[in-house]
Design an enzyme around this catalytic site. Sequence first.
Site, mmCIF file in Angstrom:
data_model
loop_
_atom_site.group_PDB
_atom_site.id
_atom_site.type_symbol
_atom_site.label_atom_id
_atom_site.label_comp_id
_atom_site.label_asym_id
_atom_site.label_seq_id
_atom_site.Cartn_x
_atom_site.Cartn_y
_atom_site.Cartn_z
ATOM 1 N N HIS A 82 0.816 -1.226 0.000
ATOM 2 C CA HIS A 82 0.000 0.000 0.000
ATOM 3 C C HIS A 82 0.842 1.265 0.000
ATOM 4 O O HIS A 82 1.941 1.278 0.534
ATOM 5 C CB HIS A 82 -0.877 0.085 1.258
ATOM 6 C CG HIS A 82 -1.520 -1.201 1.672
ATOM 7 N ND1 HIS A 82 -1.306 -1.798 2.884
ATOM 8 C CD2 HIS A 82 -2.395 -1.994 0.993
ATOM 9 C CE1 HIS A 82 -2.011 -2.909 2.960
ATOM 10 N NE2 HIS A 82 -2.677 -3.062 1.819
ATOM 11 N N HIS A 84 1.021 4.516 2.015
ATOM 12 C CA HIS A 84 0.543 5.011 3.313
ATOM 13 C C HIS A 84 0.651 6.532 3.352
ATOM 14 O O HIS A 84 1.384 7.154 2.567
ATOM 15 C CB HIS A 84 1.299 4.335 4.457
ATOM 16 C CG HIS A 84 0.816 2.938 4.761
ATOM 17 N ND1 HIS A 84 0.342 2.555 5.985
ATOM 18 C CD2 HIS A 84 0.722 1.849 3.956
ATOM 19 C CE1 HIS A 84 -0.027 1.280 5.937
ATOM 20 N NE2 HIS A 84 0.196 0.820 4.719
ATOM 21 N N HIS A 100 -3.407 3.800 5.552
ATOM 22 C CA HIS A 100 -3.433 3.787 4.081
ATOM 23 C C HIS A 100 -3.746 5.192 3.572
ATOM 24 O O HIS A 100 -4.615 5.882 4.123
ATOM 25 C CB HIS A 100 -4.519 2.824 3.575
ATOM 26 C CG HIS A 100 -4.256 1.392 3.933
ATOM 27 N ND1 HIS A 100 -5.045 0.364 3.501
ATOM 28 C CD2 HIS A 100 -3.265 0.830 4.667
ATOM 29 C CE1 HIS A 100 -4.564 -0.781 3.959
ATOM 30 N NE2 HIS A 100 -3.483 -0.525 4.680
ATOM 31 N N HIS A 108 -11.485 0.653 2.615
ATOM 32 C CA HIS A 108 -10.402 -0.168 2.076
ATOM 33 C C HIS A 108 -10.959 -1.111 1.009
ATOM 34 O O HIS A 108 -12.090 -1.595 1.119
ATOM 35 C CB HIS A 108 -9.761 -0.973 3.212
ATOM 36 C CG HIS A 108 -8.649 -1.864 2.749
ATOM 37 N ND1 HIS A 108 -7.456 -1.365 2.287
ATOM 38 C CD2 HIS A 108 -8.558 -3.218 2.646
ATOM 39 C CE1 HIS A 108 -6.677 -2.388 1.929
ATOM 40 N NE2 HIS A 108 -7.319 -3.514 2.141
ATOM 41 N N HIS A 117 -9.185 2.858 -0.917
ATOM 42 C CA HIS A 117 -8.220 3.899 -0.579
ATOM 43 C C HIS A 117 -7.351 4.138 -1.811
ATOM 44 O O HIS A 117 -7.049 3.187 -2.542
ATOM 45 C CB HIS A 117 -7.303 3.422 0.556
ATOM 46 C CG HIS A 117 -8.023 3.105 1.833
ATOM 47 N ND1 HIS A 117 -7.642 2.070 2.655
ATOM 48 C CD2 HIS A 117 -9.091 3.710 2.417
ATOM 49 C CE1 HIS A 117 -8.445 2.056 3.719
ATOM 50 N NE2 HIS A 117 -9.342 3.032 3.591
ATOM 51 N N ASP A 120 -4.486 1.688 -1.946
ATOM 52 C CA ASP A 120 -4.698 0.235 -1.988
ATOM 53 C C ASP A 120 -4.166 -0.381 -3.283
ATOM 54 O O ASP A 120 -4.879 -0.443 -4.290
ATOM 55 C CB ASP A 120 -6.200 -0.086 -1.837
ATOM 56 C CG ASP A 120 -6.719 0.245 -0.462
ATOM 57 O OD1 ASP A 120 -5.896 0.436 0.461
ATOM 58 O OD2 ASP A 120 -7.953 0.319 -0.303
ATOM 59 N N HIS A 157 3.671 -5.545 3.715
ATOM 60 C CA HIS A 157 3.199 -6.183 4.942
ATOM 61 C C HIS A 157 3.606 -7.646 5.041
ATOM 62 O O HIS A 157 3.869 -8.317 4.037
ATOM 63 C CB HIS A 157 1.671 -6.080 5.032
ATOM 64 C CG HIS A 157 1.190 -4.684 5.317
ATOM 65 N ND1 HIS A 157 0.945 -4.219 6.569
ATOM 66 C CD2 HIS A 157 0.930 -3.641 4.475
ATOM 67 C CE1 HIS A 157 0.545 -2.955 6.516
ATOM 68 N NE2 HIS A 157 0.524 -2.582 5.240
ATOM 69 N N ARG A 174 4.314 -4.368 9.474
ATOM 70 C CA ARG A 174 4.959 -3.668 8.355
ATOM 71 C C ARG A 174 6.405 -4.142 8.253
ATOM 72 O O ARG A 174 7.181 -3.962 9.190
ATOM 73 C CB ARG A 174 4.874 -2.158 8.606
ATOM 74 C CG ARG A 174 3.418 -1.726 8.802
ATOM 75 C CD ARG A 174 3.250 -0.304 9.272
ATOM 76 N NE ARG A 174 1.809 -0.030 9.401
ATOM 77 C CZ ARG A 174 1.255 1.176 9.381
ATOM 78 N NH1 ARG A 174 2.026 2.249 9.255
ATOM 79 N NH2 ARG A 174 -0.044 1.325 9.479
#
Length: 184
Positions: A82, A84, A100, A108, A117, A120, A157, A174
């Site tokens: 993603h 962020h 995000h 999401h 988002h 995403d 992630h 993360r």
Amino acid sequence: MNRKKIFLLSIMAVVFAARPALSQDQMKGMNMSQVPVVKAVCILYPTSGNKVTGIVIFTKTDGGVKVVADVQGLTPGKHGFHVHECGDCSAADGSSAGGHFNPGKMNHGAPMDMMRHEGDLGNLEADATGKAHLEFVDLMIKLDGPGSVIGRSMIVHEKEDDLKTQPTGNSGSRIACGVIGIGK
Ligand code: CU
Ligand code: ZN
């Protein structure tokens, strides 16, 4: 031309030269997002206790923004990927990057969803050697203008993004973080 005219013209020239390049009103509306950007780059560094590294290149095309990611040091399988909100990878666990990137205040979702988002980008999928290569054209992210991803961050992630759990996709910790900058 008489002397009075010359004097007045010189005063006008000095006043003209001394004026600010942009009016206060013009400056108010200026920010980084108004700089045109055709390429952006993000170098991914591992968060504490991980060994994930990589590079993501964003290129503006007629059909959207092309995203090319090459990441290594992963466990085999899918990993949430993603943009962020904050371009801040200073925290050991990557938490400083915030949530995000979501300028449109949406839920999401998956990269192909209309409601998602902006950040995403779905999942990376690593092979048995821990390498992932992702290449696709995204229809939502922007390199410039309102909602630009410049100065934000990319997070990889630990786990797969299920593309539905709010607001994170349930993709766990993360494991890599990088700041998105203007490319050369
Ligand atoms: Cu994320
Ligand atoms: Zn999201």
